[in-house]
Motif scaffolding. Structure first.
Motif, PDB file in Angstrom:
ATOM      1  N   UNK A 339    -122.849  -6.167 -40.111  1.00 12.15           N
ATOM      2  CA  UNK A 339    -120.970  -5.895 -40.023  1.00 12.15           C
ATOM      3  C   UNK A 339    -120.966  -4.454 -39.438  1.00 12.15           C
ATOM      4  N   UNK A 340    -121.443  -3.453 -39.724  1.00  8.79           N
ATOM      5  CA  UNK A 340    -121.369  -1.661 -38.918  1.00  8.79           C
ATOM      6  C   UNK A 340    -121.623  -2.074 -38.077  1.00  8.79           C
ATOM      7  N   UNK A 341    -121.863  -3.215 -36.980  1.00  7.79           N
ATOM      8  CA  UNK A 341    -122.557  -3.139 -36.294  1.00  7.79           C
ATOM      9  C   UNK A 341    -120.977  -4.401 -35.205  1.00  7.79           C
ATOM     10  N   UNK A 342    -120.178  -4.909 -35.881  1.00  4.90           N
ATOM     11  CA  UNK A 342    -118.964  -5.932 -35.734  1.00  4.90           C
ATOM     12  C   UNK A 342    -119.445  -6.867 -35.534  1.00  4.90           C
ATOM     13  N   UNK A 343    -120.486  -7.714 -36.095  1.00  5.50           N
ATOM     14  CA  UNK A 343    -120.625  -9.179 -36.213  1.00  5.50           C
ATOM     15  C   UNK A 343    -119.451  -9.271 -37.624  1.00  5.50           C
ATOM     16  N   UNK A 344    -119.300 -10.642 -37.411  1.00  6.24           N
ATOM     17  CA  UNK A 344    -118.194 -11.628 -37.674  1.00  6.24           C
ATOM     18  C   UNK A 344    -118.910 -13.244 -38.288  1.00  6.24           C
ATOM     19  N   UNK A 345    -117.893 -13.554 -38.990  1.00  4.70           N
ATOM     20  CA  UNK A 345    -118.187 -15.179 -39.113  1.00  4.70           C
ATOM     21  C   UNK A 345    -117.022 -15.595 -38.789  1.00  4.70           C
ATOM     22  N   UNK A 346    -116.701 -16.306 -37.763  1.00  7.36           N
ATOM     23  CA  UNK A 346    -115.083 -17.092 -37.364  1.00  7.36           C
ATOM     24  C   UNK A 346    -115.199 -17.891 -38.541  1.00  7.36           C
ATOM     25  N   UNK A 347    -115.737 -18.149 -39.131  1.00  9.93           N
ATOM     26  CA  UNK A 347    -114.997 -19.558 -40.629  1.00  9.93           C
ATOM     27  C   UNK A 347    -114.508 -19.044 -41.340  1.00  9.93           C
ATOM     28  N   UNK A 348    -114.686 -17.550 -41.704  1.00 12.89           N
ATOM     29  CA  UNK A 348    -114.329 -16.384 -42.601  1.00 12.89           C
ATOM     30  C   UNK A 348    -112.804 -15.750 -41.879  1.00 12.89           C
ATOM     31  N   UNK A 349    -113.158 -15.340 -40.830  1.00 12.17           N
ATOM     32  CA  UNK A 349    -112.579 -13.802 -40.477  1.00 12.17           C
ATOM     33  C   UNK A 349    -110.917 -14.222 -40.752  1.00 12.17           C
ATOM     34  N   UNK A 350    -109.925 -13.630 -40.886  1.00 18.20           N
ATOM     35  CA  UNK A 350    -108.481 -13.957 -40.769  1.00 18.20           C
ATOM     36  C   UNK A 350    -108.460 -11.877 -40.266  1.00 18.20           C
ATOM     37  N   UNK A 351    -107.107 -12.634 -39.577  1.00 21.91           N
ATOM     38  CA  UNK A 351    -106.680 -10.691 -39.557  1.00 21.91           C
ATOM     39  C   UNK A 351    -106.276  -9.055 -39.706  1.00 21.91           C
ATOM     40  N   UNK A 352    -106.796  -8.945 -39.574  1.00 15.88           N
ATOM     41  CA  UNK A 352    -106.087  -7.746 -40.512  1.00 15.88           C
ATOM     42  C   UNK A 352    -105.479  -6.539 -39.226  1.00 15.88           C
ATOM     43  N   UNK A 353    -105.260  -6.960 -38.049  1.00 17.92           N
ATOM     44  CA  UNK A 353    -105.309  -6.081 -37.134  1.00 17.92           C
ATOM     45  C   UNK A 353    -104.067  -6.727 -36.387  1.00 17.92           C
ATOM     46  N   UNK A 354    -103.099  -5.668 -35.832  1.00 18.94           N
ATOM     47  CA  UNK A 354    -102.303  -6.315 -34.229  1.00 18.94           C
ATOM     48  C   UNK A 354    -102.914  -7.570 -33.463  1.00 18.94           C
ATOM     49  N   UNK A 355    -103.698  -6.381 -32.342  1.00 15.18           N
ATOM     50  CA  UNK A 355    -104.254  -6.624 -31.707  1.00 15.18           C
ATOM     51  C   UNK A 355    -106.301  -7.362 -31.597  1.00 15.18           C
ATOM     52  N   UNK A 356    -106.384  -8.413 -31.427  1.00 18.00           N
ATOM     53  CA  UNK A 356    -107.527  -8.078 -32.233  1.00 18.00           C
ATOM     54  C   UNK A 356    -108.611  -8.707 -30.455  1.00 18.00           C
ATOM     55  N   UNK A 357    -110.204  -8.542 -30.877  1.00 18.63           N
ATOM     56  CA  UNK A 357    -111.276  -9.152 -29.289  1.00 18.63           C
ATOM     57  C   UNK A 357    -112.154  -9.554 -29.811  1.00 18.63           C
ATOM     58  N   UNK A 358    -112.434 -10.706 -29.096  1.00 19.45           N
ATOM     59  CA  UNK A 358    -114.084 -11.590 -30.562  1.00 19.45           C
ATOM     60  C   UNK A 358    -115.039 -11.741 -29.172  1.00 19.45           C
ATOM     61  N   UNK A 359    -116.171 -12.030 -29.215  1.00 24.04           N
ATOM     62  CA  UNK A 359    -116.638 -12.071 -27.721  1.00 24.04           C
ATOM     63  C   UNK A 359    -117.717 -12.644 -28.852  1.00 24.04           C
ATOM     64  N   UNK A 360    -117.944 -14.299 -28.314  1.00 27.65           N
ATOM     65  CA  UNK A 360    -119.459 -14.924 -29.247  1.00 27.65           C
ATOM     66  C   UNK A 360    -120.515 -15.393 -27.972  1.00 27.65           C
TER      67      UNK A 360
END
Length: 360
Positions: A339-360
């Motif tokens: 989590x500290x490294x920025x790893x997320x689970x896309x099936x659980x993630x919902x946006x908190x910020x206005x702008x986001x960037x994600x890499x698979x």
């Protein structure tokens, strides 16, 4: 699930994939590693090789037939290395009251087929630039073995394995480990911890062994009590927390092989963030409704996103959040450092910020 004696369904019932995302693989070898652990070796169809590219430490999800529920899904770590093994190998150890593990060990033979989802998981070594200290107990050796072989093949640093088992007969991959130690005597050190000889591993014992290798990066896999002991031991020995990586075991409660209906996500209605997604070398920009998960949004747009359980239990949809913040309902499969490294689970993630960037 309670273990029962269930007649094995015939190959015909397993010949067609249940899901458009799964593949039926041929079992080309079955290896009896110990009295209660079997390795299953799969051949990959030539037209699906790209789907089965994997990173050392990842797992396959197998669909195991069941007369009670139709099937059950279980994740088994790959013991093969993408750098040294042409075929895929998973190792299954019987567990008490474990229907799937007992069925696989009792029923699968060469020539059979099993339905499989592509490799997934976040317990991986990103590179082999560090000396490695590997902890394993029992069948926890499986992903550790993949990392070990890959490090010896692709790197030049030292590798130390501390491997705990009940007794000598319980050591999975015993012959292979001997061969690797003989071939890489200047780089590989294997230390066996046998309960029959030394008793169960203790925190002071593990800390004393680990203290000679505090500059190494740590990977661990095994039963919960063993992993807790290794965490305490490495902390006592002075290891930096973000250099200690643990496999997190979860049980799949849903059916990742079920065909998924495309979710109805309308980015034009309601509150939506803006997201840029890099996936398979392509960049996508779109609105991300705050009530929708990233997997649902991508599926609604016809984008082929990796996922399996959609419940935050397998890590198949893991991605890196490079900008912005998200909320996640269930992320137990990730450890603190993920989590500290920025790893997320896309099936659980919902946006908190206005702008986001994600890499698979």
């Amino acid at each position: 699930m309670t273990t029962m004696d269930v007649a094995a369904p015939q190959t015909e019932s397993r010949a067609r994939p249940q899901s458009s995302r799964s593949v039926v693989l041929d079992v080309v070898e079955v290896v009896e590693e110990t009295a209660d652990a079997h390795s299953l070796v799969f051949a990959i169809p030539a037209d699906r090789r790209d789907d089965f590219t994997y990173t050392p430490g990842q797992f396959l999800t197998l669909r195991v037939p069941s007369e009670q529920t139709g099937s059950v899904a279980r994740c088994y770590s790959l013991a093969s290395s993408p750098f040294t093994d042409e075929l895929l190998k998973v190792t299954v150890k019987r567990t008490h009251d474990g229907y799937a593990s007992n069925w696989l060990c009792d029923n699968v033979s060469v020539g059979d087929t099993l339905e499989v989802l592509p490799p997934a998981g976040v317990f991986t070594a990103k590179d082999f630039d560090d000396d490695l200290l590997l902890f394993a107990a029992g069948s926890g050796i499986t992903p550790v073995m993949s990392i070990l072989k890959s490090a010896l093949s692709q790197g030049s640093r030292k590798v130390v394995l501390l491997y705990a088992n009940r007794d000598e007969k319980s050591v999975i991959f015993a012959a292979e480990l001997r061969e690797l130690a003989a071939a890489h005597g200047d780089r590989l050190t294997v230390v066996h911890l046998l309960e029959s000889v030394q008793g169960l591993p203790t925190v002071p014992q593990l800390a004393a062994l680990a203290s000679a290798y505090t500059g190494h990066r740590v990977f661990m896999c095994g039963p919960g009590p063993f992993m807790d002991a290794v965490h305490d031991a490495t902390a006592a020995a002075g290891f930096v927390r973000n250099r200690v990586h643990a496999e997190v075991f979860t049980s799949l409660s849903g059916d990742p092989f079920a065909e998924v209906e495309l979710p109805d996500v309308d980015a034009e209605t309601g509150d939506a963030a803006s997201v840029t997604v890099n996936l398979d070398g392509q960049e996508h920009e779109f609105g991300w409704p705050r009530a929708a998960t990233l997997v649902d949004v991508l599926l609604s747009k016809g984008i082929n996103v990796p996922f399996s359980c959609r419940e935050g239990e397998c890590g198949s949809c893991a991605a890196t959040l490079t900008a912005g913040e998200v909320d996640m309902d269930n992320c137990a499969v990730l450890d603190e450092d993920d989590i500290a490294d920025g790893i997320i689970l896309a099936c659980q993630a919902r946006p908190r910020s206005e702008k986001l960037s994600v890499e698979f």
